[in-house]
Design an enzyme around this catalytic site. Sequence first.
Site: not given
Length: 471
Positions: A25-27, A30, A45, A141
């Site tokens: 993902g962008g951040m 995983v 993560k 989220d």
Amino acid sequence: MHEVWPDSGVLLASRYRLVTLLETGGMAQVWRATDELLDRPVAVKLPAGDTRAAHMAWREARLAARLSHPGIAAVHDYREAVRPDGSVAPFVVMELLNGETVAARLCDADGPVPWGEAVSIGAAVAEALAAAHAAGVVHRDIKPGNVMLCPGGVKLLDFGISAAAGEPDDDDTGLSFGTPAYAAPERLDGKPAEPATDLYGLGVLLFEMVTGDPPYDVNTWEELAAAQAHGPTPLPDTLPARLRELILRCLDDNPSRRPTAAQARRALTRLVPSAPARLTIPLPKPPPTGHAKVLPAQQRVTSPGARRVAFGAALAGFAAIVVALLYAANAPDDPVEFAQPPASPSPTTPRTESLVPKQTVSPSAAATVPPSPAEPTRITPTDPILTVEAALNRVQDTVEQGQQSGEIRADVALDFQNLLRLIDPGADNVTDQVDQLLGKVRQRLNEGGLSQPQADLLRQRLNDLRSASTP
């Protein structure tokens, strides 16, 4: 040493061996990994690069570690690894789940899922959110990619941008705002974290499950602002009216008008069909009384207070019949007639007055006038019984009106609202939470956060809530 980092085979903190990259993902990334100390598969993560992402990983681990619920993915550990360049990389070790996300389910279906399955998934998510909110954690989220459909049930994932309830939103970068299509309006206003934000996300999740698209199908914040000016796309008329109403309540721009997670869970559970069209996982069972069946309005009894009134009326009617029959069987020689109840009984009028015999007929008429069959006495309560949910709504309305009139300071009103949203009308600890709120009113009054008349009104409303919650 691996030239590419992270990579399969890398050992983190002398314990966790990376196996396969599951998601990027962008951040964060995983990974599927192996805990070599306990010999079990886990998910690792690893946040992407900068120090803010690293700090958020630590926050995620601390907040998620507060939670212990079968509907929330468990956090096992937080560690730090050393990259080849000598820098430190924090990482979170989590429960490894098997299944598919709701996002994947929607993609596979290439459209909406059956609404029966959608309300079942939504009820499970609402239950997990209620547990998180009770622990003082706001997810912030909620979206299809963060809800996993597993063989053992529904799991809520990724507390990466979560916050403690009431925590100020000091993110000037927008990094923690999440995805535009799923962001609650108050997130863009920089308001403190509050549970109602997650209920907006639940509304978007339900909307997308039953229509195939989110209410605002956008990719950027600019597109979101333009779309919100026109309102969401309408929900299909084929959905149950109560489901449409709940979704729209969750999507209300005003956080105070959204339901709590506990209220949403109860509403969704009542909508679960007895036999959903398709189930891929074990989901919440419908109530044993079959709440999915909608009775005509004249037959419906919904609140505990209404049920008590209905039962009392039925019992009184039965008693009237029994007394009338006994009286008829043992009647004196003189026939009698029953006094008619007053047209509009006053609060001081005894409810058994209509059962008192009054001598009016002559003895000679006894042989010719048969006793008429008695009808059940209908009792209309003179004072409506205030249910817990109605009393709670009155307290919430009082807080909102006090803020609008300026008698309650905005930050104090938000404090009250956050505490009120944690109250489950069906729980056993309502009186304890009322005591906590009464103490909060006293504290805020001493601080000058609200006026004396407003404090007196709030105390009255809270005492009404206590009375309604006491059996």
